[in-house]
Design an enzyme around this catalytic site. Structure first.
Site, PDB file in Angstrom:
ATOM      1  N   SER A  71     -38.644  31.277  34.166  1.00  0.00           N
ATOM      2  CA  SER A  71     -37.543  30.818  33.935  1.00  0.00           C
ATOM      3  C   SER A  71     -37.738  29.615  35.509  1.00  0.00           C
ATOM      4  O   SER A  71     -38.993  30.021  35.979  1.00  0.00           O
ATOM      5  CB  SER A  71     -35.864  30.713  35.035  1.00  0.00           C
ATOM      6  OG  SER A  71     -35.587  30.020  34.599  1.00  0.00           O
TER       7      SER A  71
ATOM      8  N   TYR B 168     -31.012  35.626  41.134  1.00  0.00           N
ATOM      9  CA  TYR B 168     -31.388  35.282  39.826  1.00  0.00           C
ATOM     10  C   TYR B 168     -33.147  34.156  39.901  1.00  0.00           C
ATOM     11  O   TYR B 168     -33.634  34.905  39.547  1.00  0.00           O
ATOM     12  CB  TYR B 168     -30.936  34.698  39.153  1.00  0.00           C
ATOM     13  CG  TYR B 168     -31.257  33.845  37.368  1.00  0.00           C
ATOM     14  CD1 TYR B 168     -31.159  34.822  36.734  1.00  0.00           C
ATOM     15  CD2 TYR B 168     -31.556  32.944  37.187  1.00  0.00           C
ATOM     16  CE1 TYR B 168     -31.981  34.880  35.817  1.00  0.00           C
ATOM     17  CE2 TYR B 168     -32.294  32.467  35.937  1.00  0.00           C
ATOM     18  CZ  TYR B 168     -32.657  33.850  34.988  1.00  0.00           C
ATOM     19  OH  TYR B 168     -32.594  32.811  34.329  1.00  0.00           O
TER      20      TYR B 168
HETATM   21  P1  NAP Z   1     -28.720  35.004  26.064  1.00  0.00           P
HETATM   22  O1  NAP Z   1     -28.061  34.517  24.770  1.00  0.00           O
HETATM   23  O2  NAP Z   1     -27.693  35.849  26.941  1.00  0.00           O
HETATM   24  O3  NAP Z   1     -29.492  36.213  25.884  1.00  0.00           O
HETATM   25  C1  NAP Z   1     -29.422  37.481  26.229  1.00  0.00           C
HETATM   26  C2  NAP Z   1     -30.144  38.746  25.492  1.00  0.00           C
HETATM   27  O4  NAP Z   1     -30.740  39.225  26.598  1.00  0.00           O
HETATM   28  C3  NAP Z   1     -29.230  39.362  24.427  1.00  0.00           C
HETATM   29  O5  NAP Z   1     -30.040  39.233  23.398  1.00  0.00           O
HETATM   30  C4  NAP Z   1     -29.031  40.233  25.375  1.00  0.00           C
HETATM   31  O6  NAP Z   1     -28.463  41.789  24.327  1.00  0.00           O
HETATM   32  C5  NAP Z   1     -30.409  40.943  25.806  1.00  0.00           C
HETATM   33  N1  NAP Z   1     -30.165  42.206  27.253  1.00  0.00           N
HETATM   34  C6  NAP Z   1     -29.483  41.995  28.465  1.00  0.00           C
HETATM   35  N2  NAP Z   1     -29.125  43.415  29.074  1.00  0.00           N
HETATM   36  C7  NAP Z   1     -30.137  44.238  27.752  1.00  0.00           C
HETATM   37  C8  NAP Z   1     -29.731  45.137  28.410  1.00  0.00           C
HETATM   38  N3  NAP Z   1     -29.878  45.920  29.320  1.00  0.00           N
HETATM   39  N4  NAP Z   1     -30.957  45.902  27.011  1.00  0.00           N
HETATM   40  C9  NAP Z   1     -30.822  44.527  26.083  1.00  0.00           C
HETATM   41  N5  NAP Z   1     -31.102  43.670  25.930  1.00  0.00           N
HETATM   42  C10 NAP Z   1     -30.497  42.390  26.840  1.00  0.00           C
HETATM   43  O7  NAP Z   1     -29.530  34.252  26.652  1.00  0.00           O
HETATM   44  P2  NAP Z   1     -30.626  33.739  26.764  1.00  0.00           P
HETATM   45  O8  NAP Z   1     -30.599  32.524  27.121  1.00  0.00           O
HETATM   46  O9  NAP Z   1     -31.196  34.044  25.427  1.00  0.00           O
HETATM   47  O10 NAP Z   1     -31.670  34.679  27.712  1.00  0.00           O
HETATM   48  C11 NAP Z   1     -33.132  35.277  26.926  1.00  0.00           C
HETATM   49  C12 NAP Z   1     -33.972  34.867  28.215  1.00  0.00           C
HETATM   50  O11 NAP Z   1     -34.229  33.985  28.599  1.00  0.00           O
HETATM   51  C13 NAP Z   1     -33.379  36.000  29.551  1.00  0.00           C
HETATM   52  O12 NAP Z   1     -34.324  36.203  30.328  1.00  0.00           O
HETATM   53  C14 NAP Z   1     -33.608  34.415  30.265  1.00  0.00           C
HETATM   54  O13 NAP Z   1     -33.487  35.045  31.570  1.00  0.00           O
HETATM   55  C15 NAP Z   1     -34.982  33.365  30.633  1.00  0.00           C
HETATM   56  N6  NAP Z   1     -34.040  31.878  30.178  1.00  0.00           N
HETATM   57  C16 NAP Z   1     -32.526  31.246  29.906  1.00  0.00           C
HETATM   58  C17 NAP Z   1     -32.911  30.165  30.652  1.00  0.00           C
HETATM   59  C18 NAP Z   1     -31.576  29.353  29.985  1.00  0.00           C
HETATM   60  O14 NAP Z   1     -30.648  28.878  30.822  1.00  0.00           O
HETATM   61  N7  NAP Z   1     -30.000  30.094  28.319  1.00  0.00           N
HETATM   62  C19 NAP Z   1     -33.569  29.048  31.216  1.00  0.00           C
HETATM   63  C20 NAP Z   1     -34.665  29.478  31.762  1.00  0.00           C
HETATM   64  C21 NAP Z   1     -34.829  31.311  31.083  1.00  0.00           C
HETATM   65  P3  NAP Z   1     -27.552  42.970  23.897  1.00  0.00           P
HETATM   66  O15 NAP Z   1     -26.789  42.193  25.106  1.00  0.00           O
HETATM   67  O16 NAP Z   1     -26.629  42.869  23.020  1.00  0.00           O
HETATM   68  O17 NAP Z   1     -27.963  43.860  24.464  1.00  0.00           O
END
Ligand code: NAP
Length: 251
Positions: free
Chosen positions: A138, A151
């Site tokens: 990130s 975070y």
């Molecule tokens: P999201 O829509 O909330 O998706 C997060 C995913 O992580 C979900 O599929 C969730 O699945 C899974 N997850 C959470 N806890 C887990 C566990 N214990 N075991 C297995 N899977 C788990 O958020 P996203 O934005 O797509 O995030 C994906 C990645 O991108 C993350 O690493 C986040 O830090 C990074 N990121 C996001 C942003 C942003 O602005 N959105 C920016 C920079 C980086 P379940 O709940 O079904 O397990």
């Protein structure tokens, strides 16, 4: 499912939503055999369809990781691409008021979960002709903002782990890419604000954020380069976001 011996195998964690779901679908369209995991298995099944396998996965639980990777090993015997995407932010409190459970949740998934999946998949990545690990970092991996210490510290750790892996695997045909997005509209903010839809919506008010498919594009780009080309880091943000805390909003 019947494994294909020539098509590459891509494992995607956190594929029930957002970036993980978009990445699994995009890699599947590019011919990868997908193994996708998350806790909400029905959602993973909908994402994967006939692109590969949908398996339950909780990256905070070593037994779940072992069962998941054991299944991949039995079916395919190798992993060409591992996308360590599962992650979350929990809360937005200053350090003075930090909650242990928020920090534990973030570190368990973002840092220890990534380590567990990498450690478990490495023997299978070593069986592929060319392996590739993509870690979802990130801009929080090199920027900070008030209330974000739990975070940002976890994403700084992801950056450190990615760079360390590159040293440790030097000389082996395994590439390491860190993809570091800014603001992407997914379920991320809904999770951070514990289901408060109003607070989650406010994050994206007056701005055109990235969408999950923008990040999936970057991942597809990195993994489809010729095998000698290692894309170390990709930083991608909405044009309106100069820093994590500096967003030009239209009112
Ligand atoms: P999201 O829509 O909330 O998706 C997060 C995913 O992580 C979900 O599929 C969730 O699945 C899974 N997850 C959470 N806890 C887990 C566990 N214990 N075991 C297995 N899977 C788990 O958020 P996203 O934005 O797509 O995030 C994906 C990645 O991108 C993350 O690493 C986040 O830090 C990074 N990121 C996001 C942003 C942003 O602005 N959105 C920016 C920079 C980086 P379940 O709940 O079904 O397990």
């Amino acid at each position: 499912m019947v494994a294909n011996r020539t098509r590459p195998v891509a494992v995607v964690t956190g594929a029930s939503s957002g970036i993980g779901a978009a990445t699994a679908a995009a890699l599947g369209r590019r011919g990868y055999q997908i193994v996708a995991g998350a806790r909400r298995i029905q959602r993973v099944q909908r994402v994967v369809g006939d692109l590969g396998l949908a398996l339950p996965l909780d990256v905070t639980d070593q037994k779940s990781v072992d069962a998941f990777v054991g299944h991949v090993s039995k079916t395919f015997g190798r992993v060409d691409v591992l996308v360590n995407n599962a992650g979350l932010a929990s809360g937005l409190m200053p350090v003075a008021e930090a909650r242990d459970d928020d920090w534990i949740a973030m570190w368990e998934v973002n840092v220890l979960g990534l380590m567990r999946m990498t450690r478990a998949c490495l023997p299978l990545l070593r069986k592929a002709k060319h392996g590739h690990i993509v870690n979802l970092g990130s801009i929080a991996g090199f920027e900070v903002y008030k209330g974000g210490a739990g975070y940002t510290a976890s994403k700084h750790a992801v950056r450190a782990i990615s760079r360390t892996l590159r040293l440790e695997l030097n000389g082996e045909p395994i590439r390491i890419t860190e993809v570091a997005p800014g603001m992407v509209e997914t379920e991320f903010s809904l999770v951070r604000f514990r289901g408060d839809r109003k607070a989650a919506k406010a994050v994206y008010q007056g701005v055109k954020p990235l969408v999950a498919e923008d990040i999936a594009d970057c991942i597809v780009f990195a993994v489809t380069r010729p095998a000698h080309v290692d894309i170390d880091e990709i930083v991608i943000r909405p044009i309106a976001q100069a820093a994590s805390f500096l967003v030009a909003r239209k009112t």
